[in-house]
Design an enzyme around this catalytic site. Structure first.
Site, PDB file in Angstrom:
ATOM      1  N   MET A  14       0.912  -1.396   0.447  1.00  0.00           N
ATOM      2  CA  MET A  14      -0.335  -0.245  -0.101  1.00  0.00           C
ATOM      3  C   MET A  14       0.683   1.132   0.206  1.00  0.00           C
ATOM      4  O   MET A  14       0.672   2.430   0.430  1.00  0.00           O
ATOM      5  CB  MET A  14      -0.976  -0.270   0.872  1.00  0.00           C
ATOM      6  CG  MET A  14      -1.718  -1.570   1.345  1.00  0.00           C
ATOM      7  SD  MET A  14      -3.860  -0.680   1.739  1.00  0.00           S
ATOM      8  CE  MET A  14      -2.615  -0.124   3.473  1.00  0.00           C
TER       9      MET A  14
ATOM     10  N   HIS B 207       9.178   0.914   2.939  1.00  0.00           N
ATOM     11  CA  HIS B 207      10.062   0.627   4.753  1.00  0.00           C
ATOM     12  C   HIS B 207      10.866  -0.326   4.918  1.00  0.00           C
ATOM     13  O   HIS B 207      10.711  -1.090   3.490  1.00  0.00           O
ATOM     14  CB  HIS B 207       9.521   1.607   5.719  1.00  0.00           C
ATOM     15  CG  HIS B 207       8.144   0.445   6.026  1.00  0.00           C
ATOM     16  ND1 HIS B 207       8.715  -0.944   5.822  1.00  0.00           N
ATOM     17  CD2 HIS B 207       6.600   0.478   6.845  1.00  0.00           C
ATOM     18  CE1 HIS B 207       7.713  -1.753   5.929  1.00  0.00           C
ATOM     19  NE2 HIS B 207       6.526  -1.227   6.831  1.00  0.00           N
TER      20      HIS B 207
ATOM     21  N   GLY C 175      11.365  -3.040   5.743  1.00  0.00           N
ATOM     22  CA  GLY C 175       9.902  -4.007   5.914  1.00  0.00           C
ATOM     23  C   GLY C 175       9.508  -4.574   4.304  1.00  0.00           C
ATOM     24  O   GLY C 175      10.041  -5.799   4.204  1.00  0.00           O
ATOM     25  N   HIS C 176       8.924  -3.252   3.575  1.00  0.00           N
ATOM     26  CA  HIS C 176       8.292  -4.037   2.087  1.00  0.00           C
ATOM     27  C   HIS C 176      10.225  -4.135   0.950  1.00  0.00           C
ATOM     28  O   HIS C 176      10.479  -4.817   0.685  1.00  0.00           O
ATOM     29  CB  HIS C 176       8.317  -2.651   1.130  1.00  0.00           C
ATOM     30  CG  HIS C 176       6.985  -2.321   2.023  1.00  0.00           C
ATOM     31  ND1 HIS C 176       6.748  -0.959   2.779  1.00  0.00           N
ATOM     32  CD2 HIS C 176       5.718  -2.938   2.655  1.00  0.00           C
ATOM     33  CE1 HIS C 176       5.352  -1.292   3.713  1.00  0.00           C
ATOM     34  NE2 HIS C 176       4.808  -2.533   2.941  1.00  0.00           N
TER      35      HIS C 176
ATOM     36  N   SER D 111       4.181   1.522   8.475  1.00  0.00           N
ATOM     37  CA  SER D 111       3.444   2.347   7.751  1.00  0.00           C
ATOM     38  C   SER D 111       2.912   3.415   8.703  1.00  0.00           C
ATOM     39  O   SER D 111       3.021   4.617   9.229  1.00  0.00           O
ATOM     40  CB  SER D 111       2.714   2.419   6.888  1.00  0.00           C
ATOM     41  OG  SER D 111       3.979   1.223   5.496  1.00  0.00           O
ATOM     42  N   ARG D 112       2.682   2.491   9.559  1.00  0.00           N
ATOM     43  CA  ARG D 112       1.314   2.891  10.985  1.00  0.00           C
ATOM     44  C   ARG D 112       2.239   3.639  12.160  1.00  0.00           C
ATOM     45  O   ARG D 112       2.054   4.493  12.849  1.00  0.00           O
ATOM     46  CB  ARG D 112       0.470   2.103  11.218  1.00  0.00           C
ATOM     47  CG  ARG D 112      -0.643   2.364  10.764  1.00  0.00           C
ATOM     48  CD  ARG D 112      -1.654   1.170  10.793  1.00  0.00           C
ATOM     49  NE  ARG D 112      -2.795   1.855   9.619  1.00  0.00           N
ATOM     50  CZ  ARG D 112      -3.463   0.641   9.105  1.00  0.00           C
ATOM     51  NH1 ARG D 112      -2.653  -0.829   8.318  1.00  0.00           N
ATOM     52  NH2 ARG D 112      -4.467   0.483   8.289  1.00  0.00           N
TER      53      ARG D 112
HETATM   54  O1  PAF Z   1      -0.054  -5.947   3.340  1.00  0.00           O
HETATM   55  C1  PAF Z   1      -0.374  -4.793   2.633  1.00  0.00           C
HETATM   56  O2  PAF Z   1       0.083  -3.684   2.602  1.00  0.00           O
HETATM   57  C2  PAF Z   1      -2.162  -5.359   2.112  1.00  0.00           C
HETATM   58  O3  PAF Z   1      -2.880  -5.471   3.121  1.00  0.00           O
HETATM   59  C3  PAF Z   1      -1.393  -5.482   0.814  1.00  0.00           C
HETATM   60  C4  PAF Z   1      -1.454  -7.106   1.059  1.00  0.00           C
HETATM   61  C5  PAF Z   1      -1.267  -5.092   0.406  1.00  0.00           C
HETATM   62  C6  PAF Z   1      -3.647  -5.733   0.251  1.00  0.00           C
HETATM   63  O4  PAF Z   1      -4.430  -4.219  -0.034  1.00  0.00           O
END
Ligand code: PAF
Length: 293
Positions: free
Chosen positions: A39, A43, A45-46, A195-196
């Protein structure tokens, strides 16, 4: 790096990538397409998911889409961070090949009427406190899988229940994609990166580290021989009450890692999961404990 905003552009780019991968695989390269759905507000983690995809796959796709259907009416859809330029630069620097940034209208055109609902593993924990959340997640992830047509998709263990739910959906619908779950990335003090976290004020942020502290306490208790889940839950709650008084506990659960059913007496691996609502952000975290180690 290519940026696609429409489904047609994604399909065209994937078609070309498949052709190139076929040729590359003859020289011994990977012919896999890896996919990291996000979404945005990317960061560490991603980026660890993207880096893993980059190592394992010949072509890496990231989607950035703040999915409205997975947010409840009183949740943070409107204020969810959307630093798109920064996210695109991050993708570029981590070697992403294709970024898909659809609009809400692309994903949910007028007349859209389908919901993908997984039962069982969606009913407890997050499912109990965020009604409809997993319907939104499953529907958008099923759509993204169908649009991208990747071979492997990468999810973070921080959203443990989400990963279990997605695996269930993929198995039940025979979706031709493999799900890889990567370890949670943490700040120095143990707070799971999310992100939060940026919503937290400095007092909440200081207390938020105790979520992981309470999970470590649970792990220690199990390793010292405690097998009664109620006792573990009690200890975790006590730790949070003392160290995170600004937070309200939604749940602390000791569950089976696959079925997510609550466990009374710990005999095998368990997942301990929790959610705490601070005034500025609701945080989740979990830990998997191997009883034998
Ligand atoms: O984990 C997330 O960021 C969301 O739930 C996802 C998997 C991208 C679905 O919108």
């Amino acid at each position: 790096m290519k940026k696609a905003t429409t489904i047609e552009q994604v399909r065209e780019a994937i078609g070309k990538a498949r052709e190139k991968l076929r040729q590359a695989s003859q020289q011994g390269g990977s012919n896999l397409i890896g996919f990291v759905p996000t979404m945005g507000a990317l960061h560490a983690g991603h980026f660890s998911l993207i880096d893993t995809a980059r190592r394992e796959c010949g072509f890496v796709v990231v989607s950035i889409f703040v999915n409205p259907t997975q947010f409840g009416p009183n949740e943070d859809y409107e204020r969810y961070p959307r630093p798109l330029e920064q996210d695109l630069a991050g993708c570029e620097s981590h070697g992403v090949d294709l970024v898909f940034v659809p609009t809400v209208e692309q994903m949910y055109p007028a007349g859209f009427s389908t919901t993908v609902r997984v039962s069982g593993v969606t009913e407890m924990m997050e499912g109990q406190f965020r009604p409809g959340h997993f319907d939104g997640v499953c529907t958008v992830v099923a759509k993204l899988f169908s649009i991208v047509g990747a071979d492997v998709a990468y999810f973070g263990a921080k959203d443990y229940q989400q990963a279990v739910v997605i695996k269930r959906m993929v198995a039940d619908l025979n979706l031709p994609i493999r799900i890889v779950v990567c370890p949670t990335i943490r700040e120095k003090d143990g707070l799971a990166i999310s992100s939060r976290n940026t919503y937290l004020d400095k007092h909440e942020r200081a207390q938020a580290a105790s979520l992981y502290g309470s999970l470590q306490l649970a792990e220690e208790l199990i390793h010292n021989g405690q097998r009664n889940a109620k006792e573990i839950i009690r200890a975790v709650r006590r730790h949070l009450a003392e160290h995170a008084p600004l937070g309200k506990i939604d749940y602390v659960a000791v569950v089976d890692p696959e079925s997510l059913q609550p466990i009374d007496e710990i005999k095998d691996d368990v997942v301990i999961a929790l959610a705490v609502r601070f005034p500025s952000a609701r945080l989740i975290d979990n830990i998997r404990v191997d009883v034998k180690s």
